[in-house]
Structures are given as C-alpha cells and as structure tokens.
Write a protein that holds these residues in place. Structure first.
Motif, PDB file in Angstrom:
ATOM      1  N   PHE B 106       0.857  -1.175   0.000  1.00 31.39           N
ATOM      2  CA  PHE B 106       0.000   0.000   0.000  1.00 31.39           C
ATOM      3  C   PHE B 106       0.893   1.225   0.000  1.00 31.39           C
ATOM      4  O   PHE B 106       1.408   1.643   1.029  1.00 31.39           O
ATOM      5  CB  PHE B 106      -0.922  -0.029   1.211  1.00 31.39           C
ATOM      6  N   ALA B 107       1.055   1.817  -1.183  1.00 30.26           N
ATOM      7  CA  ALA B 107       2.084   2.844  -1.349  1.00 30.26           C
ATOM      8  C   ALA B 107       1.546   4.238  -1.142  1.00 30.26           C
ATOM      9  O   ALA B 107       1.381   4.997  -2.074  1.00 30.26           O
ATOM     10  CB  ALA B 107       2.674   2.706  -2.743  1.00 30.26           C
ATOM     11  N   GLN B 134       7.232   4.762   8.766  1.00 28.11           N
ATOM     12  CA  GLN B 134       7.853   3.665   8.040  1.00 28.11           C
ATOM     13  C   GLN B 134       7.520   2.327   8.683  1.00 28.11           C
ATOM     14  O   GLN B 134       7.448   1.302   8.025  1.00 28.11           O
ATOM     15  CB  GLN B 134       9.377   3.878   8.032  1.00 28.11           C
ATOM     16  N   MET B 135       7.288   2.342   9.989  1.00 23.64           N
ATOM     17  CA  MET B 135       7.044   1.084  10.688  1.00 23.64           C
ATOM     18  C   MET B 135       5.596   0.624  10.584  1.00 23.64           C
ATOM     19  O   MET B 135       5.268  -0.471  10.991  1.00 23.64           O
ATOM     20  CB  MET B 135       7.416   1.235  12.163  1.00 23.64           C
ATOM     21  N   LEU B 136       4.727   1.480  10.055  1.00 26.45           N
ATOM     22  CA  LEU B 136       3.347   1.057   9.930  1.00 26.45           C
ATOM     23  C   LEU B 136       3.243  -0.062   8.901  1.00 26.45           C
ATOM     24  O   LEU B 136       3.911  -0.036   7.878  1.00 26.45           O
ATOM     25  CB  LEU B 136       2.463   2.233   9.461  1.00 26.45           C
ATOM     26  N   GLN B 140      -2.178  -1.226   8.164  1.00 24.55           N
ATOM     27  CA  GLN B 140      -2.402  -0.016   8.954  1.00 24.55           C
ATOM     28  C   GLN B 140      -2.482   1.206   8.043  1.00 24.55           C
ATOM     29  O   GLN B 140      -3.350   2.055   8.204  1.00 24.55           O
ATOM     30  CB  GLN B 140      -1.296   0.152   9.995  1.00 24.55           C
ATOM     31  N   LYS B 141      -1.571   1.257   7.088  1.00 27.48           N
ATOM     32  CA  LYS B 141      -1.555   2.406   6.171  1.00 27.48           C
ATOM     33  C   LYS B 141      -2.862   2.490   5.411  1.00 27.48           C
ATOM     34  O   LYS B 141      -3.426   3.565   5.232  1.00 27.48           O
ATOM     35  CB  LYS B 141      -0.404   2.267   5.168  1.00 27.48           C
ATOM     36  N   GLU B 142      -3.328   1.344   4.958  1.00 26.05           N
ATOM     37  CA  GLU B 142      -4.558   1.343   4.179  1.00 26.05           C
ATOM     38  C   GLU B 142      -5.754   1.770   5.033  1.00 26.05           C
ATOM     39  O   GLU B 142      -6.571   2.587   4.613  1.00 26.05           O
ATOM     40  CB  GLU B 142      -4.813  -0.052   3.584  1.00 26.05           C
ATOM     41  N   TYR B 173      -5.670   1.905  16.232  1.00 22.04           N
ATOM     42  CA  TYR B 173      -5.216   2.396  17.531  1.00 22.04           C
ATOM     43  C   TYR B 173      -3.734   2.105  17.742  1.00 22.04           C
ATOM     44  O   TYR B 173      -2.972   2.969  18.171  1.00 22.04           O
ATOM     45  CB  TYR B 173      -6.056   1.759  18.641  1.00 22.04           C
ATOM     46  N   LYS B 174      -3.343   0.908  17.394  1.00 23.32           N
ATOM     47  CA  LYS B 174      -1.932   0.531  17.569  1.00 23.32           C
ATOM     48  C   LYS B 174      -1.023   1.414  16.726  1.00 23.32           C
ATOM     49  O   LYS B 174       0.063   1.792  17.150  1.00 23.32           O
ATOM     50  CB  LYS B 174      -1.720  -0.939  17.171  1.00 23.32           C
TER      51      LYS B 174
END
Lengths: 348, 205
Positions: B106-107, B134-136, B140-142, B173-174
C-alpha cells in the motif's frame, strides 16, 4: 456542542476522534471555540492535544492530482463507451466465430467488386478526435469485434483499433489501426456511408465491401486480399493502377516509397485468426520478429548465423508462449535462454 | 456524508434499473477517490485509469445481476476496484517476466513536510515521526488512509479490507500509539537512537 467527552482522552483518542481531526484540518469558529474552552478548563492536557495535533498532520496524505482537463476527457470517453455499450445491447450480437464464412459467401455470390485506393497524402496521419472508442489487444490476445455497421474485425495481438462511437448514414465509415486486423466489411448504400476507410500510420485504405488483412507495424505495411476483386488507384508517384485478385498482397516496407505486389497464399497471412503461426520456409529472424510483436518478448541472437535457420512444413499454436518456444527449440536444435530482458537464442 | 450517501443509494437503484444518466453521475462522483485509492495499490497510473473504466463498464453490463439495495455504494466500489487492480497487476507481471512477482503493497505518501513547515518541528521529532510512519504495516496504512482521507466508517473499511470492526479499531489504535510513542521519545535524550538511524536509511515510499 461541548466536548465533555474529551475529558479523559489520551493522545490516541484525540487522533481517532472525528471532531478533533476536523478541528486540526478544517478549523472553523465553532470547533475552535470548543477546543479553546476545553483547554482553558484542562490546561494539563495542552501537551496531549499538541501531540495529537502533530500526529493528525503527519498522517496527512500527499495526493498527486491529475489535471482537471484530463478528468474531463475521462468523463467524455466514459460516456461514449457507455453509450456504445447500451447500443450494443439493443442489437442482437450473438455472432459465432464461424459466421464470417456466411459473409464471405454472400460477398462472393453477389460479386461485389471492391476498390482499394491508396493515398500518399501529406495528411495521411489523420487523427481521430477526442470522442472515440478504442478496442485494444494485449500481447498474445486476439479479439473479434463488431462495428456499428455490422462489419466484423478480428484484431491481432498488440494492436489497437480506434473509431467514433456513433456512425450515422450520412458520414463515412472509418477506423484507425495500429497493428494488425482482418476486416470483413459490409456493403452499405448511401452517398458517404458506402465508403469504408482504414487509416494506418503510413497509408489510408478505402474499401467497398470485401475481406482483407491489413498489417501496419513498424517494419512493414501490407494488405492481403482474401475475397473479391480490387483495384488500387495509382498514388501520385506511380503511373499504373494496381489490380488485386484473391491471393495478391501489396507490401510497403519501412524504407520503401513504392508498394510492391506479390502472390501469396492468403490463409498464411490470416492464420493468426486461428491462433496459428504458419512455417513456410520461415527464418528464425522472422520468427524472432513475430515473438516480439505477438508476445512482447525481446529476442537476441548469440550469432548472426543462427538467424538464418529456417523452418518449414507445419503451423504452430501460439496461445502459450512457453510451448511455442519449446517447439522451436526442439525443431531447430537451438537453445533458448531466458533473461530478465527477454530471451537469447544460442546454439546447443 | 450522510446525505451524500442517501443520494448515492438512490442513484445506484436507478442505475441497476438501467438509467445511464445516474450511472454517469456515479462515475463522475467516484472516479477521483477511486483513482487516488487505486494508485496506492498499483503503481501504474495508466492501468488504474483503464481499470476504472473497465470496472464501471463491467458493472453496467452485469447490472441485472447486481443487488438493488447495496448498503454502501462506496465500499462496494472500492472493494471491487481493489480486486480488479490486484488481478490485473498479477496478470501484467506474468506477461512482463515470468520471474518477477507482483509486489503488492500500500504505497501511500505522507506529506510530513507540511507538518514541519507548520509546526517548526525539531529535526529530531520529524525524524522520529518519519521512522514511525515507516514502521506502519500495509494494513495499517490502508486503514488509516481510508479513514482519514476518504472519511469512511469502520464498517465500510471493514468491508473493503476484510477485517471485522474490533480488529480494525485495534489496528488503527496501535498505529497511532506507535506514532505517539515515537513522538514522546524525542523528549527523552538518546533513547533508541541507533535503531532509528537504521530505520532512516529505508526508502520512504
């Protein structure tokens, strides 16, 4: 509206809250008041709200927007396609693959004589306007389409056929071809609509009801006549008209200025419609060209001598690239190596 | 968005009964959001544009098989679009090279410079936030993208991503907690500075 429920919020809760996010991104007087009142009542939360605000801003996304003009074109193009799709539903379009034989028979029986005119006009690169419908094929794909006048076009791999979505009786019928297609054109009465044009990059072809193959690729433009009788009117440079009979082909190679007429077996040139590649003393060089055009795979030869190897006597199915290449390998005793750029032909 | 949603449902009903004008309206309304979403899933912009038209034309052709009462037109379209893009992307990868696998991610691009400008963040803070982003995970990003950019409800996002409500909330949430933790760390001196330096060397998609 009061933000009492903000009371025990941690930073994460603020970020998840729609109202809070609205305040960060689209503040208005009302939202501003709510937050200010909250902060005045709970000054120890200032840091938490600040952190949450930074996080909301960090999660903002960068959108690369297409220009509005491009969207307008997309909408128009869609409306045309939708229009075309609904019109197609009204017409009965249950054509079987074999129905072209019926048309060919009809053409022969009624003895339609077709005239193909070749133009060398400076303006031969006539472009379609923006409201067009495009039929495109991928590498390895063959598609059959019905045009608004019931003509049938079989489109070969890696090709593109462009036309206006609506054809009226008072306009001429025309399509733009990039690649290769086999045309079965219906005869139409009327002053303008009786003419059917195929525009390619190098030539414009005018037709009156016949079956023929047009190939317009980088290296070569070629017309092969299957059915009917054809007269090619001389373009400006030539002195004579060119008569075409079934079995004749007229070719214009990349570097040439004058087209050349040859006698051919037309079924060889239309074999691609049955997803077959005919081997007729065909050199590996020509096969390599086919592989590039049809599958989109780049081909390199280890030595120039390998290009001259010839194959004859049969036809190969082309649907599966792997199988096609394996057969070539076994038949010629060469070795085909795959790289990430394409394939390399080597001697064993 | 409630009123807009009512409008969409009505247009959807009309489209299913064969109304071209309503369908064109739906196309115009959803094409930009779908395009934006599509470019996160598949890098090839041309492919996204093509699929957009193909999706809608396919829906038109099969409209008699569609449900008249779809709960959320938006999530239905997003989900169908995502599926089509992923399928096409895999096929395209096969044609180009048999060896290369379609990389599905997911860019999304975060515009953290904006934050820097607005808030005059300290360099350290900015670097930590970048590291956190970057750590997501892609999921999560989506989820965050669909929620924060497209303002979708958790139900809708759940439909599109195939996750239930609870897991989804927990996922988001995380992610936010991760970012907060990193932000707070900038206050304490020297903690985890070496692992952050390693994270900084990663390309920011």
């Amino acid at each position: 509206m009061k933000a009492d429920y903000f009371l025990n919020y941690e930073a994460e809760d603020f970020v998840m809250d729609d109202t809070f996010r609205n305040w960060v991104l689209n503040p208005n007087y009302e939202l501003e008041t709510i937050v200010q009142q909250y902060l005045e009542a709970n000054p120890e939360q200032k840091k938490v709200v600040e952190d949450a605000r930074i996080i909301v801003l960090s999660l903002q996304v960068q959108e690369k927007l297409l220009p509005e003009k491009e969207w307008e074109e997309i909408y128009v193009s869609f409306q045309n396609k939708l229009n075309f799709a609904s019109r197609e539903e009204i017409k009965p379009t249950n054509r079987s693959i074999l129905s072209w034989r019926k048309y060919a028979a009809v053409a022969a029986v009624t003895g339609i004589i077709a005239t193909i005119l070749w133009f060398y006009t400076a303006d031969s690169k006539k472009q379609p306007n923006s409201q067009t419908y495009v039929y495109a094929t991928n590498f390895g794909e063959v598609k059959q389409v019905v045009l608004p006048d019931s003509s049938v076009v079989t489109i070969n791999a890696n090709s593109k056929l462009t036309l206006a979505p609506v054809w009226s009786d008072s306009t001429m019928r025309e399509v733009w071809l990039d690649g290769e297609a086999f045309f079965e054109v219906t005869k139409k009465p009327g002053n303008k609509s009786k003419d059917f044009f195929v525009h390619t990059e190098k030539l414009n072809i005018q037709v009156l009801g016949t079956s023929f193959d047009v190939k317009s690729r980088t290296e070569l433009t070629r017309v092969v006549l299957t059915e009917g009788k054809v007269k090619i009117q001389s373009p400006v440079n030539l002195h004579e008209d060119i008569m075409m009979l079934p079995g004749d082909a007229v070719e214009l190679k990349n570097k040439q200025k004058i087209p050349v007429k040859l006698a051919v077996r037309p079924e060889y040139f239309a074999a691609w419609r049955n997803k077959q590649f005919v081997l007729n003393n065909t050199s590996l060089k020509d096969i390599a060209l086919f592989i590039k055009e049809y599958y989109g795979t780049e081909v390199k030869f280890e030595t120039a001598a390998l290009e001259k190897i010839k194959l004859d006597g049969t036809s190969l199915p082309v649907e599966d690239e792997k199988i096609f290449l394996t057969v070539i390998e076994k038949a010629t005793g060469i070795k085909i190596e795959r790289t990430d750029k394409g394939i390399v032909i080597k001697s064993k | 968005m409630y009123n807009a949603s009512l409008g969409e449902n009505l247009q959807w009903k009309q489209f299913v009964s064969g109304d071209e004008a309503s369908f064109t309206e739906l196309f115009k309304y959803f094409s930009k959001p779908l395009f934006n979403y599509g470019t996160k899933i598949v890098a090839d912009e041309e492919l996204v544009k093509e699929c957009l038209q193909e999706l809608f034309l396919t829906l038109w052709r099969t409209r008699t098989k569609l449900s008249v009462n779809v709960v959320s037109v938006q999530s239905y379209l997003f989900l169908s679009f995502k599926r089509m893009l992923l399928r096409k992307n895999r096929q395209a990868a096969k044609v180009i090279s048999l060896n290369r696998k379609a990389y599905e991610s997911f860019a999304v691009q975060y515009s953290i410079e904006q934050v820097l400008i607005e808030k005059e963040l300290m360099q350290e803070q900015e670097r930590l936030l970048v590291a956190a982003l970057q750590m997501l995970t892609d999921r999560q990003k989506e989820a965050i993208y669909l929620k924060f950019y497209h303002n979708m409800s958790y139900e809708e996002i759940g439909e599109i991503m195939g996750i239930n409500y609870q897991s989804l909330r927990s996922l988001v949430y995380k992610a936010i907690k991760l970012m907060h933790t990193h932000l707070v760390e900038s206050k304490s001196a020297g903690s985890k500075s070496s692992s952050i330096r390693i994270l900084l060397s990663l390309l920011f998609i």
